[in-house]
Design a protein around this motif. Structure first.
Motif, PDB file in Angstrom:
ATOM      1  N   GLN A   1       0.829  -1.212   0.000  1.00  8.33           N
ATOM      2  CA  GLN A   1       0.000   0.000   0.000  1.00  8.33           C
ATOM      3  C   GLN A   1       0.864   1.264   0.000  1.00  8.33           C
ATOM      4  O   GLN A   1       0.613   2.219   0.734  1.00  8.33           O
ATOM      5  CB  GLN A   1      -0.959  -0.003   1.199  1.00  8.33           C
ATOM      6  N   ARG A   2       1.878   1.248  -0.887  1.00  7.59           N
ATOM      7  CA  ARG A   2       2.780   2.379  -1.010  1.00  7.59           C
ATOM      8  C   ARG A   2       2.753   2.912  -2.439  1.00  7.59           C
ATOM      9  O   ARG A   2       2.500   2.177  -3.400  1.00  7.59           O
ATOM     10  CB  ARG A   2       4.223   1.984  -0.646  1.00  7.59           C
ATOM     11  N   ALA A   3       3.033   4.194  -2.565  1.00  9.21           N
ATOM     12  CA  ALA A   3       3.184   4.851  -3.863  1.00  9.21           C
ATOM     13  C   ALA A   3       4.532   5.559  -3.874  1.00  9.21           C
ATOM     14  O   ALA A   3       4.970   6.111  -2.856  1.00  9.21           O
ATOM     15  CB  ALA A   3       2.056   5.847  -4.105  1.00  9.21           C
ATOM     16  N   VAL A   4       5.192   5.553  -5.032  1.00  5.66           N
ATOM     17  CA  VAL A   4       6.535   6.132  -5.163  1.00  5.66           C
ATOM     18  C   VAL A   4       6.426   7.490  -5.843  1.00  5.66           C
ATOM     19  O   VAL A   4       5.701   7.645  -6.833  1.00  5.66           O
ATOM     20  CB  VAL A   4       7.448   5.205  -5.986  1.00  5.66           C
ATOM     21  N   PHE A   5       7.169   8.455  -5.304  1.00  3.38           N
ATOM     22  CA  PHE A   5       7.222   9.786  -5.919  1.00  3.38           C
ATOM     23  C   PHE A   5       8.679  10.135  -6.197  1.00  3.38           C
ATOM     24  O   PHE A   5       9.479  10.303  -5.271  1.00  3.38           O
ATOM     25  CB  PHE A   5       6.595  10.832  -5.008  1.00  3.38           C
ATOM     26  N   PHE A   6       9.038  10.203  -7.483  1.00  4.54           N
ATOM     27  CA  PHE A   6      10.362  10.666  -7.896  1.00  4.54           C
ATOM     28  C   PHE A   6      10.292  12.185  -8.026  1.00  4.54           C
ATOM     29  O   PHE A   6       9.657  12.707  -8.942  1.00  4.54           O
ATOM     30  CB  PHE A   6      10.757  10.045  -9.236  1.00  4.54           C
ATOM     31  N   LEU A   7      10.963  12.879  -7.128  1.00  6.86           N
ATOM     32  CA  LEU A   7      10.875  14.330  -7.052  1.00  6.86           C
ATOM     33  C   LEU A   7      12.184  14.967  -7.499  1.00  6.86           C
ATOM     34  O   LEU A   7      13.263  14.570  -7.051  1.00  6.86           O
ATOM     35  CB  LEU A   7      10.562  14.759  -5.610  1.00  6.86           C
ATOM     36  N   GLY A   8      12.089  15.951  -8.382  1.00  8.70           N
ATOM     37  CA  GLY A   8      13.295  16.629  -8.824  1.00  8.70           C
ATOM     38  C   GLY A   8      13.029  17.556  -9.986  1.00  8.70           C
ATOM     39  O   GLY A   8      11.970  17.511 -10.617  1.00  8.70           O
ATOM     40  N   ALA A   9      13.998  18.404 -10.268  1.00 13.77           N
ATOM     41  CA  ALA A   9      13.884  19.353 -11.367  1.00 13.77           C
ATOM     42  C   ALA A   9      13.948  18.620 -12.703  1.00 13.77           C
ATOM     43  O   ALA A   9      14.349  17.451 -12.767  1.00 13.77           O
ATOM     44  CB  ALA A   9      15.005  20.384 -11.277  1.00 13.77           C
ATOM     45  N   PRO A  10      13.566  19.275 -13.798  1.00 12.13           N
ATOM     46  CA  PRO A  10      13.710  18.652 -15.116  1.00 12.13           C
ATOM     47  C   PRO A  10      15.161  18.261 -15.393  1.00 12.13           C
ATOM     48  O   PRO A  10      16.092  18.902 -14.908  1.00 12.13           O
ATOM     49  CB  PRO A  10      13.231  19.758 -16.075  1.00 12.13           C
ATOM     50  N   ALA A  11      15.351  17.194 -16.147  1.00 15.08           N
ATOM     51  CA  ALA A  11      16.673  16.699 -16.549  1.00 15.08           C
ATOM     52  C   ALA A  11      17.527  16.289 -15.354  1.00 15.08           C
ATOM     53  O   ALA A  11      18.752  16.386 -15.385  1.00 15.08           O
ATOM     54  CB  ALA A  11      17.406  17.737 -17.380  1.00 15.08           C
ATOM     55  N   SER A  12      16.863  15.809 -14.301  1.00 13.06           N
ATOM     56  CA  SER A  12      17.603  15.364 -13.118  1.00 13.06           C
ATOM     57  C   SER A  12      17.754  13.852 -13.064  1.00 13.06           C
ATOM     58  O   SER A  12      18.316  13.328 -12.095  1.00 13.06           O
ATOM     59  CB  SER A  12      16.896  15.858 -11.843  1.00 13.06           C
ATOM     60  N   GLY A  13      17.250  13.144 -14.059  1.00 11.88           N
ATOM     61  CA  GLY A  13      17.393  11.691 -14.117  1.00 11.88           C
ATOM     62  C   GLY A  13      16.151  10.917 -13.753  1.00 11.88           C
ATOM     63  O   GLY A  13      16.078   9.707 -13.995  1.00 11.88           O
ATOM     64  N   LYS A  14      15.142  11.568 -13.188  1.00 12.22           N
ATOM     65  CA  LYS A  14      13.957  10.838 -12.739  1.00 12.22           C
ATOM     66  C   LYS A  14      13.174  10.242 -13.908  1.00 12.22           C
ATOM     67  O   LYS A  14      12.616   9.139 -13.795  1.00 12.22           O
ATOM     68  CB  LYS A  14      13.055  11.739 -11.894  1.00 12.22           C
TER      69      LYS A  14
END
Length: 333
Positions: A130-143
């Motif tokens: 019951q988890r959700a993943v959030f990749f947070l970062g500026a554009p062109a940061s690899g996410k």
């Protein structure tokens, strides 16, 4: 490997075999298909399947606290297949990308967390946690590269892309039925996240959905939820039940324009697919080991820092107390 088939396709098959004698119209064929579906359907058939992944050399699943390989069988209820096998060795291109992206933000711990995320997604365990993943970062940061890597490990039919901002829409939720991964490349900065629907979808609740021009149906969403964003989503729910659903990963470094490589995820997959699978397996073993008593999801120090920052931004009083306005006034210490 089980493949989806629509009621329309079943109705067409009925028409070919029995049309003209028993079923004379399309509506009769459709009614028979619906009757067969409602008589035979088991809504828990796939959600109760053994967690695992069908690879070229067999079905890899969890058994007795470890990962074992078994011969392919319909009993495994697999609904996707990856044409690859685990290979020894580290995925150096992937690890170099992550080390660069996490520089100065607990890179060792964040890489451990991402390794677990890959394994949990592949073995269909993230939704069960019951988890959700959030990749947070500026554009062109690899996410985006990492999200595309995850997405490319599944067939297109197993992946949806429904923003959690749309989960109050029954038609939008329907697109996630029978999917293994819901990968969203960008979340709107200004729209509010419908918290009650978010908790229902990620909480393994039975939710109602509807395809266009069709009757409503109910399903438990087993898709792993992985989102990209440049900012924390706007929320109104600040309960512990909401915060504990998240796994935050911070991508800290933006690549200069001259260093960016188009479709870099394809190059990584072409060279390191087997090593990434082995790396993800190690993440599952890390999860299974947990705290020594039961499996548990690892949360990096950066995850906790991001949650605390998000909490502060979500709390209007905290924002007011911690804000430095144009006049330079700030909270006295």
């Amino acid at each position: 490997v089980y493949r989806p088939i629509s009621l329309k396709a079943i109705a067409t098959d009925i028409s070919r075999k029995y049309g003209g004698k028993l079923c004379r119209t399309w509506e009769q064929n459709k009614s028979v298909a619906q009757m067969i579906y409602h008589a035979a359907v088991d809504p828990n058939f796939f959600t109760n399947a053994t967690p695992g992944i069908a690879l070229r050399d067999g079905f890899w699943c969890i058994e007795d606290g470890g990962i074992v390989r078994k011969d392919h069988s319909p009993d495994h209820r697999a609904i996707h297949y990856v044409d690859a096998v685990p290979q020894e060795g580290q995925p150096s291109m992937l690890l170099d990308t992550l080390n660069e992206a996490f520089d100065g933000h607990h890179p060792v711990e964040q890489i451990r967390q991402v390794r677990q995320i890959f394994g949990l997604v592949l073995f269909q365990l993230l939704s069960r946690e019951q988890r959700a993943v959030f990749f947070l970062g500026a554009p062109a940061s690899g996410k985006f590269t990492i999200l595309k890597l995850l997405t490319s490990m599944f067939p297109e039919t197993a992946v949806s892309s429904v923003s959690p901002l749309e989960w109050d829409d029954e038609k939008a939720k329907a697109a996630m039925a029978n999917k293994l991964l819901n990968a969203v490349p960008e979340i709107d900065r200004d729209a509010k996240l419908p918290a009650s629907h978010f908790k229902s979808v990620t909480g393994q609740d039975k939710i109602m959905a509807r395809m266009p021009f069709e009757k409503p149906f109910f399903f438990v969403c087993s898709a792993a939820q992985v989102f990209n964003g440049n900012f924390h989503p706007v929320i109104t729910d600040t309960t512990e039940a909401f915060w504990r659903r998240w796994l935050m990963v911070r991508f800290a470094r933006t690549r200069p324009t001259g260093e960016r490589i188009t479709d870099y995820h394809e190059k990584i997959m072409a060279n390191e697919m087997g090593q990434i699978l082995q790396w993800a397996f190690e993440g599952v073993l890390d999860y299974l080991e947990g705290d020594g008593k039961k499996p548990s999801v690892y949360e990096s120090p950066q995850h906790h820092a991001e949650i605390e920052e998000w909490r502060g931004n979500a709390n209007s009083v905290a924002v007011w107390l911690n804000d430095i306005g144009e006049n330079g006034i700030r909270l006295n210490e």
